[in-house]
Write a protein that holds these residues in place. Structure first.
Motif, short mmCIF file in Angstrom:
data_model
loop_
_atom_site.label_atom_id
_atom_site.label_comp_id
_atom_site.label_asym_id
_atom_site.label_seq_id
_atom_site.Cartn_x
_atom_site.Cartn_y
_atom_site.Cartn_z
N MET A 1 0.80 -1.21 0.00
CA MET A 1 0.00 0.00 0.00
C MET A 1 0.85 1.27 0.00
SD MET A 1 -3.08 0.91 -0.18
CE MET A 1 -4.21 2.17 0.19
N PRO A 2 1.99 1.31 0.72
CA PRO A 2 2.78 2.54 0.68
C PRO A 2 3.30 2.87 -0.72
CG PRO A 2 3.69 1.01 2.31
CD PRO A 2 2.53 0.34 1.66
N TRP A 3 3.57 1.83 -1.53
CA TRP A 3 4.05 2.09 -2.88
C TRP A 3 2.96 2.69 -3.76
CZ3 TRP A 3 8.80 2.63 -4.47
CH2 TRP A 3 9.82 2.08 -3.70
N ILE A 4 1.73 2.23 -3.59
CA ILE A 4 0.61 2.81 -4.34
C ILE A 4 0.41 4.27 -3.93
CG2 ILE A 4 -1.90 2.70 -4.69
CD1 ILE A 4 -1.59 -0.40 -4.37
N THR A 5 0.51 4.53 -2.65
CA THR A 5 0.39 5.90 -2.13
C THR A 5 1.50 6.78 -2.71
OG1 THR A 5 -0.57 5.03 -0.09
CG2 THR A 5 0.25 7.29 -0.03
#
Length: 104
Positions: A1-5
């Motif tokens: 999820m942090p990479w998508i953010t």
């Protein structure tokens, strides 16, 4: 999820940079407003991504997405020149983003 953010933050960097160009030196209200909202949202998402990702990785990927994206927008929307040197530079930035992701 942090990479998508982080990717979303980088895409918003492209939005605000493009809106800044369209604002014509902050003389046009709508593009200036889009720029300000895009900046705040981009920084906010970057800060969220940095909760989990390293500072150097986050910042490098964020600026890289913005730089390459702004280059593409400049070519497509504003007719900026496409030279071998500019293509190589954009390719090196992309290679750096991939290398940073793989090294994380």
């Amino acid at each position: 999820m942090p990479w998508i953010t982080l990717i979303a933050a980088g895409l918003l960097e492209i939005v605000w940079a493009t809106a800044m160009k369209q604002s014509q030196g902050f003389t046009r209200i709508l593009p200036t407003g889009i720029m300000l909202v895009g900046m705040v949202a981009s920084f906010w998402l970057l800060a969220i991504a940095m909760r989990s990702l390293p500072l150097g990785t986050s910042y490098m990927v964020w600026t890289g997405i913005g730089a390459v994206g702004a280059f593409i927008v400049g070519v497509v929307l504003f007719g900026e020149p496409v030279t071998m040197g500019r293509l190589v530079a954009a390719g090196l930035i992309l290679a750096g983003i991939v290398a940073m992701k793989l090294a994380s």
